[in-house]
Motif scaffolding. Structure first.
Motif, mmCIF file in Angstrom:
data_model
loop_
_atom_site.group_PDB
_atom_site.id
_atom_site.type_symbol
_atom_site.label_atom_id
_atom_site.label_comp_id
_atom_site.label_asym_id
_atom_site.label_seq_id
_atom_site.Cartn_x
_atom_site.Cartn_y
_atom_site.Cartn_z
ATOM 1 N N ILE A 37 0.876 -1.152 -0.076
ATOM 2 C CA ILE A 37 -0.106 -0.210 -0.041
ATOM 3 C C ILE A 37 1.027 1.364 0.198
ATOM 4 C CG2 ILE A 37 -1.933 -1.085 1.170
ATOM 5 C CD1 ILE A 37 -1.353 0.085 3.643
ATOM 6 N N GLY A 38 2.211 1.170 0.421
ATOM 7 C CA GLY A 38 2.916 2.329 0.168
ATOM 8 C C GLY A 38 3.596 2.383 -0.974
ATOM 9 N N GLU A 39 3.682 1.372 -1.825
ATOM 10 C CA GLU A 39 4.043 1.336 -3.304
ATOM 11 C C GLU A 39 2.801 1.932 -4.024
ATOM 12 O OE1 GLU A 39 5.407 -2.475 -4.425
ATOM 13 O OE2 GLU A 39 7.085 -2.369 -2.913
ATOM 14 N N ALA A 40 1.460 1.715 -3.568
ATOM 15 C CA ALA A 40 0.485 2.121 -4.226
ATOM 16 C C ALA A 40 0.036 3.697 -3.838
ATOM 17 C CB ALA A 40 -0.758 1.320 -3.933
ATOM 18 N N ARG A 41 0.965 4.207 -3.109
ATOM 19 C CA ARG A 41 0.949 5.295 -2.648
ATOM 20 C C ARG A 41 -0.284 5.905 -1.776
ATOM 21 N NH1 ARG A 41 3.873 8.765 -7.627
ATOM 22 N NH2 ARG A 41 5.908 7.460 -7.124
ATOM 23 N N LEU A 42 -0.974 5.104 -1.276
ATOM 24 C CA LEU A 42 -1.898 5.006 -0.247
ATOM 25 C C LEU A 42 -1.408 5.855 0.932
ATOM 26 C CD1 LEU A 42 -5.050 4.747 0.388
ATOM 27 C CD2 LEU A 42 -4.556 2.564 1.512
ATOM 28 N N ILE A 43 -0.437 5.260 1.495
ATOM 29 C CA ILE A 43 0.225 5.927 2.787
ATOM 30 C C ILE A 43 1.833 5.939 2.489
ATOM 31 C CG2 ILE A 43 -1.723 5.461 4.544
ATOM 32 C CD1 ILE A 43 0.330 2.844 4.972
ATOM 33 N N THR A 44 2.301 7.111 3.025
ATOM 34 C CA THR A 44 3.692 7.336 3.038
ATOM 35 C C THR A 44 4.404 7.277 4.402
ATOM 36 O OG1 THR A 44 3.554 8.268 0.849
ATOM 37 C CG2 THR A 44 5.737 8.543 2.004
ATOM 38 N N PRO A 45 4.878 6.291 4.852
ATOM 39 C CA PRO A 45 5.219 6.317 6.332
ATOM 40 C C PRO A 45 6.578 6.999 6.274
ATOM 41 C CG PRO A 45 5.838 4.329 5.153
ATOM 42 C CD PRO A 45 4.954 4.816 4.327
ATOM 43 N N GLN A 59 -2.402 6.569 9.665
ATOM 44 C CA GLN A 59 -2.180 5.904 8.582
ATOM 45 C C GLN A 59 -2.663 4.377 8.800
ATOM 46 O OE1 GLN A 59 2.103 6.882 8.868
ATOM 47 N NE2 GLN A 59 2.079 7.815 6.870
ATOM 48 N N LEU A 60 -2.670 4.033 10.223
ATOM 49 C CA LEU A 60 -3.093 2.571 10.542
ATOM 50 C C LEU A 60 -4.686 2.533 10.242
ATOM 51 C CD1 LEU A 60 -1.016 1.743 13.607
ATOM 52 C CD2 LEU A 60 -0.557 1.092 11.471
ATOM 53 N N ARG A 61 -5.373 3.519 10.493
ATOM 54 C CA ARG A 61 -6.737 3.447 9.915
ATOM 55 C C ARG A 61 -6.882 3.067 8.777
ATOM 56 N NH1 ARG A 61 -7.188 7.490 14.123
ATOM 57 N NH2 ARG A 61 -7.464 9.127 12.671
ATOM 58 N N ILE A 62 -6.300 4.139 7.714
ATOM 59 C CA ILE A 62 -6.246 4.004 6.267
ATOM 60 C C ILE A 62 -5.849 2.575 6.079
ATOM 61 C CG2 ILE A 62 -5.233 4.817 4.247
ATOM 62 C CD1 ILE A 62 -5.330 7.539 5.383
ATOM 63 N N ALA A 63 -4.946 2.220 6.346
ATOM 64 C CA ALA A 63 -4.269 0.670 6.020
ATOM 65 C C ALA A 63 -5.294 -0.353 6.346
ATOM 66 C CB ALA A 63 -2.841 0.419 6.485
ATOM 67 N N ALA A 64 -5.776 -0.335 7.527
ATOM 68 C CA ALA A 64 -6.951 -1.157 7.978
ATOM 69 C C ALA A 64 -8.108 -1.026 7.207
ATOM 70 C CB ALA A 64 -7.464 -0.881 9.451
ATOM 71 N N ARG A 65 -8.624 0.007 6.488
ATOM 72 C CA ARG A 65 -9.706 -0.002 5.727
ATOM 73 C C ARG A 65 -9.324 -0.656 4.282
ATOM 74 N NH1 ARG A 65 -14.238 -0.865 3.647
ATOM 75 N NH2 ARG A 65 -15.043 0.813 2.302
ATOM 76 N N ALA A 66 -8.115 -0.592 3.896
ATOM 77 C CA ALA A 66 -7.758 -1.163 2.525
ATOM 78 C C ALA A 66 -7.659 -2.515 2.781
ATOM 79 C CB ALA A 66 -6.440 -0.414 2.389
ATOM 80 N N ALA A 79 -8.465 -1.202 -4.189
ATOM 81 C CA ALA A 79 -8.868 -0.964 -2.688
ATOM 82 C C ALA A 79 -8.196 0.414 -2.289
ATOM 83 C CB ALA A 79 -8.463 -1.888 -1.900
ATOM 84 N N CYS A 80 -6.857 0.532 -2.661
ATOM 85 C CA CYS A 80 -6.219 1.821 -2.432
ATOM 86 C C CYS A 80 -6.953 3.113 -3.026
ATOM 87 C CB CYS A 80 -4.785 1.687 -2.942
ATOM 88 S SG CYS A 80 -3.704 0.723 -1.750
ATOM 89 N N ARG A 81 -7.328 2.907 -4.219
ATOM 90 C CA ARG A 81 -8.166 4.061 -4.759
ATOM 91 C C ARG A 81 -9.257 4.381 -4.260
ATOM 92 N NH1 ARG A 81 -7.703 8.768 -6.597
ATOM 93 N NH2 ARG A 81 -9.126 9.332 -8.235
ATOM 94 N N ILE A 82 -9.933 3.306 -3.606
ATOM 95 C CA ILE A 82 -11.351 3.637 -3.092
ATOM 96 C C ILE A 82 -11.120 4.305 -1.752
ATOM 97 C CG2 ILE A 82 -13.198 2.297 -1.741
ATOM 98 C CD1 ILE A 82 -13.025 0.189 -4.228
ATOM 99 N N VAL A 83 -10.153 4.059 -1.097
ATOM 100 C CA VAL A 83 -9.753 4.624 0.166
ATOM 101 C C VAL A 83 -9.317 5.892 0.356
ATOM 102 C CG1 VAL A 83 -8.391 4.546 2.126
ATOM 103 C CG2 VAL A 83 -9.336 2.266 1.330
ATOM 104 N N ILE A 84 -8.749 6.404 -0.848
ATOM 105 C CA ILE A 84 -8.302 7.857 -1.236
ATOM 106 C C ILE A 84 -9.654 8.439 -1.632
ATOM 107 C CG2 ILE A 84 -7.085 9.252 -2.985
ATOM 108 C CD1 ILE A 84 -5.082 7.068 -3.337
ATOM 109 N N LEU A 85 -10.335 7.877 -2.115
ATOM 110 C CA LEU A 85 -11.715 8.766 -2.773
ATOM 111 C C LEU A 85 -12.417 9.032 -1.488
ATOM 112 C CD1 LEU A 85 -12.391 6.966 -6.133
ATOM 113 C CD2 LEU A 85 -11.784 9.499 -5.791
#
Length: 107
Positions: A37-45, A59-66, A79-85
């Protein structure tokens, strides 16, 4: 920084308090999932001075949703795109509510 300063930061949703291993354990997932999910740029730790990934509670809440979406059969990129939207929609709703409050102050 004193010990008291460090403890007050733990209440900060954006403070990168969790290592990759701890984050994966808390989410009941793998470190590979967090990398993906980092590579998909959903989160950047953030990175520690030693280069180790550190995650915030936000970031953990976002990762949990993904993870929830992926577990339901959604491909990780989708999934990453959905969470971003979803996140963008919530922010837009918050801004909209602020504007409405300015235009229609309570009497």
């Amino acid at each position: 920084m004193t010990a008291d300063d460090s403890f007050t930061r733990l209440d900060d949703d954006d403070y990168p308090a969790y290592t990759m291993g701890r984050a994966a354990e808390m989410l009941n997932t793998t470190q590979g999932f967090l990398r993906a999910i980092g590579e998909a740029r959903l989160i950047t730790p953030l990175r520690s001075p030693g280069g180790h990934r550190r995650y915030s509670r936000y970031q953990l809440r976002i990762a949990a949703r993904a993870r929830e979406l992926v577990d339901g059969g959604t491909p990780i990129d989708a999934a990453c795109r959905i969470v971003i939207l979803e996140d963008q929609l919530e922010e837009a709703k918050r801004i909209n509510a602020e504007y409405r409050q300015r235009l229609d102050p309570p009497t």
